[in-house]
Design a protein around this motif. Structure first.
Motif, PDB file in Angstrom:
ATOM      1  N   GLU A  98       0.834  -1.211   0.000  1.00  0.00           N
ATOM      2  CA  GLU A  98       0.000   0.000   0.000  1.00  0.00           C
ATOM      3  C   GLU A  98       0.864   1.255   0.000  1.00  0.00           C
ATOM      4  OE1 GLU A  98      -2.423  -0.625   3.444  1.00  0.00           O
ATOM      5  OE2 GLU A  98      -3.832  -1.922   2.370  1.00  0.00           O
ATOM      6  N   ALA A  99       1.941   1.246   0.771  1.00  0.00           N
ATOM      7  CA  ALA A  99       2.839   2.403   0.809  1.00  0.00           C
ATOM      8  C   ALA A  99       3.520   2.588  -0.545  1.00  0.00           C
ATOM      9  CB  ALA A  99       3.886   2.219   1.906  1.00  0.00           C
ATOM     10  N   THR A 100       3.907   1.492  -1.163  1.00  0.00           N
ATOM     11  CA  THR A 100       4.534   1.548  -2.483  1.00  0.00           C
ATOM     12  C   THR A 100       3.550   2.113  -3.504  1.00  0.00           C
ATOM     13  OG1 THR A 100       5.923  -0.361  -1.956  1.00  0.00           O
ATOM     14  CG2 THR A 100       5.666   0.177  -4.283  1.00  0.00           C
ATOM     15  N   ASP A 101       2.321   1.629  -3.475  1.00  0.00           N
ATOM     16  CA  ASP A 101       1.295   2.126  -4.402  1.00  0.00           C
ATOM     17  C   ASP A 101       1.042   3.611  -4.203  1.00  0.00           C
ATOM     18  OD1 ASP A 101       1.037  -0.413  -5.449  1.00  0.00           O
ATOM     19  OD2 ASP A 101      -0.825  -0.880  -4.368  1.00  0.00           O
ATOM     20  N   SER A 102       1.054   4.046  -2.951  1.00  0.00           N
ATOM     21  CA  SER A 102       0.803   5.450  -2.648  1.00  0.00           C
ATOM     22  C   SER A 102       1.873   6.351  -3.258  1.00  0.00           C
ATOM     23  CB  SER A 102       0.753   5.641  -1.132  1.00  0.00           C
ATOM     24  OG  SER A 102       0.623   6.997  -0.814  1.00  0.00           O
TER      25      SER A 102
ATOM     26  N   ILE B 103       9.774   6.972 -14.540  1.00  0.00           N
ATOM     27  CA  ILE B 103      10.061   5.534 -14.647  1.00  0.00           C
ATOM     28  C   ILE B 103      11.218   5.159 -13.729  1.00  0.00           C
ATOM     29  CG2 ILE B 103      10.914   3.722 -16.193  1.00  0.00           C
ATOM     30  CD1 ILE B 103       9.282   5.135 -18.437  1.00  0.00           C
ATOM     31  N   ALA B 104      12.253   5.991 -13.706  1.00  0.00           N
ATOM     32  CA  ALA B 104      13.412   5.718 -12.841  1.00  0.00           C
ATOM     33  C   ALA B 104      13.009   5.717 -11.371  1.00  0.00           C
ATOM     34  CB  ALA B 104      14.516   6.742 -13.101  1.00  0.00           C
ATOM     35  N   MET B 105      12.194   6.696 -10.968  1.00  0.00           N
ATOM     36  CA  MET B 105      11.741   6.757  -9.570  1.00  0.00           C
ATOM     37  C   MET B 105      10.865   5.552  -9.234  1.00  0.00           C
ATOM     38  SD  MET B 105      10.902  10.706  -8.555  1.00  0.00           S
ATOM     39  CE  MET B 105      10.235  11.312 -10.092  1.00  0.00           C
ATOM     40  N   GLU B 106       9.976   5.226 -10.144  1.00  0.00           N
ATOM     41  CA  GLU B 106       9.088   4.085  -9.918  1.00  0.00           C
ATOM     42  C   GLU B 106       9.889   2.786  -9.792  1.00  0.00           C
ATOM     43  OE1 GLU B 106       5.250   2.508 -12.085  1.00  0.00           O
ATOM     44  OE2 GLU B 106       5.385   4.700 -12.234  1.00  0.00           O
ATOM     45  N   ASP B 107      10.867   2.619 -10.655  1.00  0.00           N
ATOM     46  CA  ASP B 107      11.720   1.423 -10.583  1.00  0.00           C
ATOM     47  C   ASP B 107      12.456   1.344  -9.249  1.00  0.00           C
ATOM     48  OD1 ASP B 107      10.977   0.551 -13.081  1.00  0.00           O
ATOM     49  OD2 ASP B 107      12.807   1.229 -14.094  1.00  0.00           O
ATOM     50  N   GLN B 108      12.969   2.477  -8.789  1.00  0.00           N
ATOM     51  CA  GLN B 108      13.693   2.492  -7.516  1.00  0.00           C
ATOM     52  C   GLN B 108      12.765   2.172  -6.348  1.00  0.00           C
ATOM     53  OE1 GLN B 108      16.998   2.627  -6.934  1.00  0.00           O
ATOM     54  NE2 GLN B 108      17.102   2.475  -9.148  1.00  0.00           N
TER      55      GLN B 108
ATOM     56  N   ASN C 259      10.017   0.371  -6.513  1.00  0.00           N
ATOM     57  CA  ASN C 259       9.706  -1.058  -6.616  1.00  0.00           C
ATOM     58  C   ASN C 259      10.841  -1.911  -6.069  1.00  0.00           C
ATOM     59  OD1 ASN C 259       7.166  -0.709  -7.731  1.00  0.00           O
ATOM     60  ND2 ASN C 259       7.920  -0.783  -9.828  1.00  0.00           N
ATOM     61  N   LYS C 260      12.070  -1.559  -6.426  1.00  0.00           N
ATOM     62  CA  LYS C 260      13.229  -2.315  -5.946  1.00  0.00           C
ATOM     63  C   LYS C 260      13.362  -2.198  -4.426  1.00  0.00           C
ATOM     64  CE  LYS C 260      15.883  -1.804 -10.187  1.00  0.00           C
ATOM     65  NZ  LYS C 260      17.011  -1.111 -10.833  1.00  0.00           N
ATOM     66  N   LEU C 261      13.201  -0.986  -3.926  1.00  0.00           N
ATOM     67  CA  LEU C 261      13.305  -0.755  -2.486  1.00  0.00           C
ATOM     68  C   LEU C 261      12.241  -1.545  -1.729  1.00  0.00           C
ATOM     69  CD1 LEU C 261      14.717   0.821  -0.226  1.00  0.00           C
ATOM     70  CD2 LEU C 261      13.128   2.690  -0.659  1.00  0.00           C
ATOM     71  N   SER C 262      11.025  -1.522  -2.227  1.00  0.00           N
ATOM     72  CA  SER C 262       9.932  -2.263  -1.609  1.00  0.00           C
ATOM     73  C   SER C 262      10.220  -3.761  -1.619  1.00  0.00           C
ATOM     74  CB  SER C 262       8.634  -1.970  -2.359  1.00  0.00           C
ATOM     75  OG  SER C 262       7.579  -2.747  -1.850  1.00  0.00           O
TER      76      SER C 262
ATOM     77  N   CYS D 144      11.951  -8.695   1.153  1.00  0.00           N
ATOM     78  CA  CYS D 144      12.848  -9.855   1.175  1.00  0.00           C
ATOM     79  C   CYS D 144      13.669  -9.902   2.462  1.00  0.00           C
ATOM     80  CB  CYS D 144      13.789  -9.840  -0.029  1.00  0.00           C
ATOM     81  SG  CYS D 144      12.995 -10.257  -1.578  1.00  0.00           S
ATOM     82  N   LEU D 145      14.196  -8.752   2.861  1.00  0.00           N
ATOM     83  CA  LEU D 145      14.999  -8.710   4.080  1.00  0.00           C
ATOM     84  C   LEU D 145      14.171  -9.081   5.299  1.00  0.00           C
ATOM     85  CD1 LEU D 145      17.706  -8.234   5.396  1.00  0.00           C
ATOM     86  CD2 LEU D 145      17.178  -5.809   5.495  1.00  0.00           C
ATOM     87  N   LEU D 146      12.953  -8.585   5.368  1.00  0.00           N
ATOM     88  CA  LEU D 146      12.075  -8.940   6.487  1.00  0.00           C
ATOM     89  C   LEU D 146      11.809 -10.451   6.507  1.00  0.00           C
ATOM     90  CD1 LEU D 146       9.539  -5.992   6.421  1.00  0.00           C
ATOM     91  CD2 LEU D 146      11.250  -6.465   8.188  1.00  0.00           C
TER      92      LEU D 146
END
Length: 99
Positions: free
Chosen positions: A25-29, A45-50, A52-55, A60-62
């Motif tokens: 939800e935070a990613t979508d926001s 696109i670059a911001m969106e990709d970043q 998505n990767k961060l999310s 994965c880390l969690l």
């Protein structure tokens, strides 16, 4: 005994699902906000990709920490990860103050 373990697993899975849902939800926001910006498409696109990767990496880390067998390490890892996130939030807050 097996019933208790199964109950705990279901409860843990539900908590992990809820946490994952909040992250989505935070990613979508933030992606919705990116779509409203009047910046070049390439930047969006670059911001969106970043994001998505961060999310994805955060999720994965969690999962990796949650699946650590040694609970004493698990707690230390969660605390260290929280400290990492808090420092990132501090940096974001500082940048907000500069705007």
């Amino acid at each position: 005994m097996k019933m208790k373990k199964a109950k705990r697993t279901v409860k843990r899975d539900k908590k992990e699902y809820e946490a994952s849902t909040r992250l989505i939800e935070a990613t979508d926001s933030i992606q919705s906000l990116i779509h409203t910006l009047s910046t070049p498409l390439e930047e969006k696109i670059a911001m969106e990709d970043q994001i998505n990767k961060l999310s994805h990496e955060s999720n994965c880390l969690l999962d990796i920490i949650s699946n650590t067998n040694r609970k004493d390490y698990q707690k230390k890892l969660f605390l260290a990860y929280r400290e990492f996130l808090e420092r990132n939030i501090d940096t974001v807050n500082q940048r907000i103050g500069e705007v």
